[in-house]
Design a protein around this motif. Structure first.
Motif, PDB file in Angstrom:
ATOM      1  N   MET A  41       0.830  -1.206   0.000  1.00  0.00           N
ATOM      2  CA  MET A  41       0.000   0.000   0.000  1.00  0.00           C
ATOM      3  C   MET A  41       0.865   1.257   0.000  1.00  0.00           C
ATOM      4  O   MET A  41       0.514   2.276  -0.610  1.00  0.00           O
ATOM      5  N   LEU A  42       2.002   1.210   0.678  1.00  0.00           N
ATOM      6  CA  LEU A  42       2.931   2.337   0.687  1.00  0.00           C
ATOM      7  C   LEU A  42       3.707   2.407  -0.618  1.00  0.00           C
ATOM      8  O   LEU A  42       3.933   3.486  -1.176  1.00  0.00           O
ATOM      9  N   GLY A  43       4.111   1.246  -1.140  1.00  0.00           N
ATOM     10  CA  GLY A  43       4.927   1.202  -2.345  1.00  0.00           C
ATOM     11  C   GLY A  43       4.230   1.726  -3.579  1.00  0.00           C
ATOM     12  O   GLY A  43       4.901   2.188  -4.514  1.00  0.00           O
ATOM     13  N   GLN A  44       2.901   1.686  -3.612  1.00  0.00           N
ATOM     14  CA  GLN A  44       2.180   2.166  -4.798  1.00  0.00           C
ATOM     15  C   GLN A  44       2.433   3.648  -5.058  1.00  0.00           C
ATOM     16  O   GLN A  44       2.242   4.137  -6.179  1.00  0.00           O
ATOM     17  N   GLU A  45       2.899   4.382  -4.030  1.00  0.00           N
ATOM     18  CA  GLU A  45       3.123   5.825  -4.182  1.00  0.00           C
ATOM     19  C   GLU A  45       4.572   6.188  -4.486  1.00  0.00           C
ATOM     20  O   GLU A  45       4.832   7.302  -4.960  1.00  0.00           O
ATOM     21  N   ARG A  46       5.532   5.306  -4.194  1.00  0.00           N
ATOM     22  CA  ARG A  46       6.937   5.713  -4.144  1.00  0.00           C
ATOM     23  C   ARG A  46       7.454   6.290  -5.462  1.00  0.00           C
ATOM     24  O   ARG A  46       8.184   7.282  -5.455  1.00  0.00           O
ATOM     25  N   THR A  47       7.122   5.668  -6.562  1.00  0.00           N
ATOM     26  CA  THR A  47       7.619   6.135  -7.853  1.00  0.00           C
ATOM     27  C   THR A  47       6.691   7.156  -8.484  1.00  0.00           C
ATOM     28  O   THR A  47       7.145   8.162  -9.045  1.00  0.00           O
ATOM     29  N   VAL A  48       5.384   6.932  -8.376  1.00  0.00           N
ATOM     30  CA  VAL A  48       4.419   7.669  -9.189  1.00  0.00           C
ATOM     31  C   VAL A  48       4.037   9.021  -8.594  1.00  0.00           C
ATOM     32  O   VAL A  48       3.903  10.013  -9.324  1.00  0.00           O
ATOM     33  N   LEU A  49       3.863   9.099  -7.276  1.00  0.00           N
ATOM     34  CA  LEU A  49       3.287  10.315  -6.708  1.00  0.00           C
ATOM     35  C   LEU A  49       4.170  11.554  -6.885  1.00  0.00           C
ATOM     36  O   LEU A  49       3.647  12.640  -7.188  1.00  0.00           O
ATOM     37  N   PRO A  50       5.515  11.469  -6.690  1.00  0.00           N
ATOM     38  CA  PRO A  50       6.325  12.668  -6.966  1.00  0.00           C
ATOM     39  C   PRO A  50       6.188  13.150  -8.413  1.00  0.00           C
ATOM     40  O   PRO A  50       6.210  14.363  -8.677  1.00  0.00           O
ATOM     41  N   LEU A  51       6.035  12.216  -9.355  1.00  0.00           N
ATOM     42  CA  LEU A  51       5.872  12.591 -10.762  1.00  0.00           C
ATOM     43  C   LEU A  51       4.472  13.130 -11.014  1.00  0.00           C
ATOM     44  O   LEU A  51       4.282  14.050 -11.820  1.00  0.00           O
ATOM     45  N   LEU A  52       3.483  12.590 -10.318  1.00  0.00           N
ATOM     46  CA  LEU A  52       2.121  13.102 -10.428  1.00  0.00           C
ATOM     47  C   LEU A  52       2.064  14.554  -9.958  1.00  0.00           C
ATOM     48  O   LEU A  52       1.364  15.394 -10.535  1.00  0.00           O
ATOM     49  N   ALA A  53       2.814  14.859  -8.894  1.00  0.00           N
ATOM     50  CA  ALA A  53       2.826  16.213  -8.354  1.00  0.00           C
ATOM     51  C   ALA A  53       3.328  17.220  -9.380  1.00  0.00           C
ATOM     52  O   ALA A  53       2.747  18.300  -9.547  1.00  0.00           O
ATOM     53  N   THR A  54       4.418  16.858 -10.077  1.00  0.00           N
ATOM     54  CA  THR A  54       5.026  17.810 -11.008  1.00  0.00           C
ATOM     55  C   THR A  54       4.364  17.795 -12.390  1.00  0.00           C
ATOM     56  O   THR A  54       4.175  18.833 -13.006  1.00  0.00           O
TER      57      THR A  54
END
Length: 432
Positions: A41-54
């Protein structure tokens, strides 16, 4: 005429409560699997969310992009405290199930978010869920195994959780590259939440009785160090001992905070740094996965080593190895050097993570151990919030590399505090 036996079928005999990894292997392995789902559940964010932000929400300031880590850290840290208290009051299993119920909406919010506020809300829920589920699986495993193999047990627990973080970070990187940033990567989270909730509700068994058994047979240390820490401590006294007064507990708490401070930095800013250097999303996913992958796998060995070698120097050395890895991240400008640095950062974290939990279990009396674990994890996961805020402010003012150097220095200083203040907590090794 009514049959007097109808409705009065004798209950099945209660399972005898025994301590030990071998004696509780089935439930222990089940809890390892549940914690892997928590990590996913935590790993689903590690790569994608910083890129989603920008790329999707066009957040240019590092501090703004890191708000989701800040709220995650605050929510998880606060919930850790209550997870320990509620586990003592209501039992471990109800807290675990509640954590999974709260996790269910998280991937759906990430998929459908029309603005950054939805991402913030999802991470508040994720932090609460992680605080309840991860804390409880830790407490339950400590309950089951007893004192002899506590380090090994924590190594397996954290290896499963962070191995799943790594595998999911890698998988979501490739899914995002093939199918876009949404929704494909977050469909994994939907599956993880459904499976975790089902297992926790219908298969996991309560372990609070194991802690009561250990408390009834608790043996004091030979050196008399913990004689003043009798089993009847109030919540305020447990907080004070774990946070400030008891040298080993408080040293572990500050080391845990700094450890997750640098993890918050890695989560929020490393993908931004790597993207600025021109790496593809797939290669960023490899680097985002490498750090928790080494961290996860190595814990299979470092937790057991702490049972053999002791806790103190493994923790201190692990903080220093992390500091070296962070320095190499700041110095690097290509995939190869960053891969070496990520592996070092993972190895150092593996030396520290299960060993800190084992040290808390060594010192805290079984009667208040769940509360002490919750308070330690409050400080440790508060590091996410501190790291996000510190890294964001320094990165905005001086650049990402300056933020990495700042956190490297803090990590080295934390190792020095452990070396000076902490004593060896493993009773079998205390006289060496």
């Amino acid at each position: 005429m009514t049959n007097p036996n109808v409705g009065n079928t004798p209950a099945a005999p209660a399972r005898p409560i025994v301590l030990g990894l071998r004696q509780n292997a089935a439930q222990f392995i089940l809890l390892v699997a549940v914690n892997a789902l928590v990590g996913g559940m935590l790993g689903q964010e590690r790569t994608v969310l910083p890129l989603l932000a920008t790329r999707t929400f066009h957040l240019s300031a590092y501090t703004a992009a890191l708000t989701y880590i800040l709220v995650f850290g605050v929510a998880k840290a606060a919930t850790n405290y209550f997870a320990g208290t509620w586990s003592d009051r209501y039992g471990r299993k109800p807290v675990l199930v509640a954590g999974w119920l709260i996790a269910v909406p998280v991937p759906l919010l990430l998929i459908w978010a029309p603005n950054w506020g939805w991402i913030i809300a999802a991470n508040v829920l994720l932090g609460i869920s992680q605080g309840l589920t991860w804390s409880t699986t830790v407490i339950m495993k400590i309950d089951l195994v007893g004192p002899a193999r506590r380090g090994f047990a924590m190594g397996l627990n954290e290896a499963a959780g962070y191995g799943a973080v790594a595998a999911t970070a890698l998988a979501t990187g490739y899914l995002a590259e093939a199918y876009g940033l949404r929704p494909a990567p977050f469909l994994l989270g939907v599956a993880f939440a459904a499976l975790g909730l089902g297992l926790s509700r219908f298969v996991v068994r309560e372990t609070r009785g194991h802690a009561h058994l250990e408390a009834a047979n608790h043996v004091a240390r030979a050196d008399g160090r913990h004689d003043h820490l009798h089993h009847e401590l109030s919540n305020r006294q447990v907080f004070a001992q774990t946070s400030f007064r008891e040298p080993a507990l408080s040293s572990a708490s500050q080391a845990g905070l700094v450890n997750n401070l640098n993890d918050g930095l890695a989560w929020g800013l490393f993908p931004v740094l790597f993207a600025a250097a021109g790496l593809s999303v797939g290669r960023i996913g490899v680097l985002a996965a490498l750090y928790p992958a080494v961290w996860g796998v190595a814990q299979l060995f470092t937790g057991a080593l702490s049972d053999r070698w002791g806790r103190k120097w493994l923790i201190a050395a692990g903080m220093w190895v992390q500091a070296v890895g962070l320095a190499l991240i700041a110095l690097g400008d290509a995939f190869g050097m960053w891969a070496v640095a990520a592996a070092l950062l993972g190895a150092g974290t593996a030396m520290v993570y299960p060993t800190l939990l084992a040290a808390i279990g060594d010192v805290a009396h079984p009667a208040w151990r769940a509360r002490s674990v919750g308070i330690y994890r409050l400080w440790r996961d508060g590091g996410f919030a501190v790291g996000a805020l510190l890294a964001g402010v320094v990165a905005d003012a001086l650049g990402v590399r300056a933020a990495v150097w700042t956190v490297a220095a803090l990590t080295a200083a934390s190792g020095l505090i452990v070396a000076v203040r902490m004593y060896e907590t493993h009773q079998r090794l205390e006289g060496r």
